[in-house]
Design a protein around this motif. Structure first.
Motif, mmCIF file in Angstrom:
data_model
loop_
_atom_site.group_PDB
_atom_site.id
_atom_site.type_symbol
_atom_site.label_atom_id
_atom_site.label_comp_id
_atom_site.label_asym_id
_atom_site.label_seq_id
_atom_site.Cartn_x
_atom_site.Cartn_y
_atom_site.Cartn_z
ATOM 1 N N TRP A 138 0.812 -1.218 0.000
ATOM 2 C CA TRP A 138 0.000 0.000 0.000
ATOM 3 C C TRP A 138 0.848 1.271 0.000
ATOM 4 C CZ3 TRP A 138 -0.535 -4.171 3.233
ATOM 5 C CH2 TRP A 138 0.163 -4.107 4.432
ATOM 6 N N ASP A 139 2.175 1.138 0.144
ATOM 7 C CA ASP A 139 3.067 2.308 0.101
ATOM 8 C C ASP A 139 3.644 2.525 -1.287
ATOM 9 O OD1 ASP A 139 3.107 2.451 2.894
ATOM 10 O OD2 ASP A 139 4.796 1.062 3.023
ATOM 11 N N THR A 140 3.402 1.594 -2.215
ATOM 12 C CA THR A 140 4.141 1.629 -3.464
ATOM 13 C C THR A 140 3.199 1.293 -4.619
ATOM 14 O OG1 THR A 140 6.185 0.847 -4.510
ATOM 15 C CG2 THR A 140 4.909 -0.808 -3.322
ATOM 16 N N SER A 141 3.768 1.215 -5.814
ATOM 17 C CA SER A 141 2.982 0.882 -6.999
ATOM 18 C C SER A 141 3.893 0.117 -7.952
ATOM 19 C CB SER A 141 2.511 2.160 -7.690
ATOM 20 O OG SER A 141 3.636 2.854 -8.219
ATOM 21 N N ALA A 142 3.303 -0.489 -8.962
ATOM 22 C CA ALA A 142 4.111 -1.212 -9.950
ATOM 23 C C ALA A 142 5.090 -0.255 -10.624
ATOM 24 C CB ALA A 142 3.192 -1.871 -10.978
ATOM 25 N N ASP A 143 4.649 0.981 -10.894
ATOM 26 C CA ASP A 143 5.551 1.936 -11.555
ATOM 27 C C ASP A 143 6.717 2.329 -10.645
ATOM 28 O OD1 ASP A 143 4.211 1.898 -13.927
ATOM 29 O OD2 ASP A 143 2.981 3.651 -13.473
ATOM 30 N N ASP A 144 6.422 2.531 -9.349
ATOM 31 C CA ASP A 144 7.511 2.827 -8.403
ATOM 32 C C ASP A 144 8.537 1.691 -8.409
ATOM 33 O OD1 ASP A 144 6.307 5.137 -7.564
ATOM 34 O OD2 ASP A 144 5.629 4.343 -5.629
ATOM 35 N N LEU A 145 8.032 0.464 -8.334
ATOM 36 C CA LEU A 145 8.946 -0.683 -8.283
ATOM 37 C C LEU A 145 9.699 -0.835 -9.595
ATOM 38 C CD1 LEU A 145 6.723 -3.267 -6.374
ATOM 39 C CD2 LEU A 145 8.682 -2.003 -5.479
ATOM 40 N N ALA A 146 9.024 -0.517 -10.701
ATOM 41 C CA ALA A 146 9.667 -0.652 -12.015
ATOM 42 C C ALA A 146 10.835 0.323 -12.168
ATOM 43 C CB ALA A 146 8.644 -0.437 -13.124
ATOM 44 N N ALA A 147 10.881 1.339 -11.314
ATOM 45 C CA ALA A 147 11.997 2.297 -11.355
ATOM 46 C C ALA A 147 13.210 1.781 -10.574
ATOM 47 C CB ALA A 147 11.545 3.633 -10.777
ATOM 48 N N CYS A 148 13.074 0.638 -9.906
ATOM 49 C CA CYS A 148 14.172 0.072 -9.105
ATOM 50 C C CYS A 148 14.854 -1.049 -9.890
ATOM 51 C CB CYS A 148 13.624 -0.533 -7.811
ATOM 52 S SG CYS A 148 12.601 0.592 -6.855
ATOM 53 N N GLU A 163 -5.330 -9.860 -1.339
ATOM 54 C CA GLU A 163 -5.935 -8.514 -1.365
ATOM 55 C C GLU A 163 -4.962 -7.427 -1.767
ATOM 56 O OE1 GLU A 163 -8.229 -6.934 1.818
ATOM 57 O OE2 GLU A 163 -9.456 -8.740 1.884
ATOM 58 N N ASP A 164 -3.755 -7.487 -1.230
ATOM 59 C CA ASP A 164 -2.786 -6.414 -1.458
ATOM 60 C C ASP A 164 -1.571 -6.858 -2.273
ATOM 61 O OD1 ASP A 164 -4.000 -4.210 0.054
ATOM 62 O OD2 ASP A 164 -3.749 -5.547 1.742
ATOM 63 N N PHE A 165 -1.014 -8.017 -1.907
ATOM 64 C CA PHE A 165 0.246 -8.394 -2.561
ATOM 65 C C PHE A 165 0.026 -8.922 -3.983
ATOM 66 C CE2 PHE A 165 4.019 -10.640 -3.681
ATOM 67 C CZ PHE A 165 5.017 -9.830 -3.190
ATOM 68 N N GLN A 166 -0.930 -9.835 -4.146
ATOM 69 C CA GLN A 166 -1.127 -10.439 -5.480
ATOM 70 C C GLN A 166 -1.440 -9.395 -6.557
ATOM 71 O OE1 GLN A 166 -1.442 -14.261 -6.244
ATOM 72 N NE2 GLN A 166 -0.880 -13.266 -8.173
ATOM 73 N N PRO A 167 -2.327 -8.419 -6.274
ATOM 74 C CA PRO A 167 -2.588 -7.409 -7.320
ATOM 75 C C PRO A 167 -1.333 -6.621 -7.701
ATOM 76 C CG PRO A 167 -4.296 -7.322 -5.634
ATOM 77 C CD PRO A 167 -3.228 -8.249 -5.117
ATOM 78 N N LEU A 168 -0.509 -6.300 -6.701
ATOM 79 C CA LEU A 168 0.736 -5.571 -7.002
ATOM 80 C C LEU A 168 1.671 -6.451 -7.830
ATOM 81 C CD1 LEU A 168 2.545 -3.086 -6.622
ATOM 82 C CD2 LEU A 168 3.385 -4.130 -4.509
ATOM 83 N N TRP A 169 1.803 -7.708 -7.416
ATOM 84 C CA TRP A 169 2.658 -8.635 -8.160
ATOM 85 C C TRP A 169 2.160 -8.766 -9.605
ATOM 86 C CZ3 TRP A 169 7.170 -10.719 -8.563
ATOM 87 C CH2 TRP A 169 7.357 -11.832 -9.385
ATOM 88 N N ASP A 170 0.852 -8.901 -9.773
ATOM 89 C CA ASP A 170 0.297 -9.036 -11.126
ATOM 90 C C ASP A 170 0.606 -7.810 -11.979
ATOM 91 O OD1 ASP A 170 -0.699 -11.532 -10.600
ATOM 92 O OD2 ASP A 170 -2.730 -10.839 -10.144
ATOM 93 N N ASP A 171 0.583 -6.623 -11.350
ATOM 94 C CA ASP A 171 0.871 -5.380 -12.089
ATOM 95 C C ASP A 171 2.350 -5.243 -12.413
ATOM 96 O OD1 ASP A 171 -1.734 -4.620 -12.058
ATOM 97 O OD2 ASP A 171 -1.510 -3.081 -10.496
#
Ligand SMILES: Cc1cc2nc3c(=O)[nH]c(=O)nc-3n(C[C@H](O)[C@H](O)[C@H](O)COP(=O)(O)O)c2cc1C
Length: 144
Positions: A39-49, A67-75
């Motif tokens: 909930w502190d991050t996004s796929a785009d934030d992570l993609a910058a790492c 609820e939280d991790f799988q949707p982020l992982w999928d993105d």
């Protein structure tokens, strides 16, 4: 300096304990570490790492937390090509099958897994091999 983001979900603290050890190992190996939760991050934030350690326990029936991790992982999984990544998490009542499935999926993203996915029963005991394994995972990502 090597920069690492550790993105983890933990319901009862076991994966968080592993995340802290991964961070310790990475810092000891000279990396700068940022820790985030879904909930502190996004796929785009992570993609910058360039280097990311993902942590999630076995939930559901050998699944990631839905609820939280799988949707982020999928993105994020389509944005990991060329990145160095590591996977870790805690489990309790089976033998770590969720990690095998997750690691296979991660390998297909085009990312490099710097080590085998680290599945730890409950939480590492102080002074245990599991504690060393978690620190070593962080160090491996720092040096990759
Ligand atoms: C809803 C739920 C589903 C779970 N599913 C599994 C599972 O499929 N396999 C398993 O080995 N452990 C399973 N567990 C146990 C957790 O993986 C274990 O308690 C883990 O240490 C939790 O990590 P955490 O403290 O980081 O949340 C489940 C726990 C819960 C609450």
């Amino acid at each position: 300096m090597s920069k690492i983001t550790i993105c983890y979900w933990s319901g009862t603290g076991n994966t968080e304990n592993i995340a802290n050890l991964v961070a310790e190992g990475a810092k000891e190996a000279g990396a700068e570490v940022t820790m985030v939760q879904p909930w502190d991050t996004s796929a785009d934030d992570l993609a910058a790492c360039d280097k990311i350690a993902f942590g999630c326990p076995a939930m559901g029936d050998e699944q990631l937390e839905t609820e939280d991790f799988q949707p982020l992982w999928d993105d994020v999984k389509d944005k990991l090509k060329g990145k160095k990544i590591a996977l870790f998490g805690s489990y309790n009542w089976n033998s770590g099958e969720w990690m095998d499935t997750w690691a296979q999926e991660a390998a297909q993203t085009g990312a490099t897994l710097v080590a085998d996915g680290l599945a730890i029963l409950d939480s590492p005991e102080p002074g245990s091999d599991e504690e060393d394994d978690a620190k070593a995972l962080g160090a491996a990502l720092a040096k990759a």
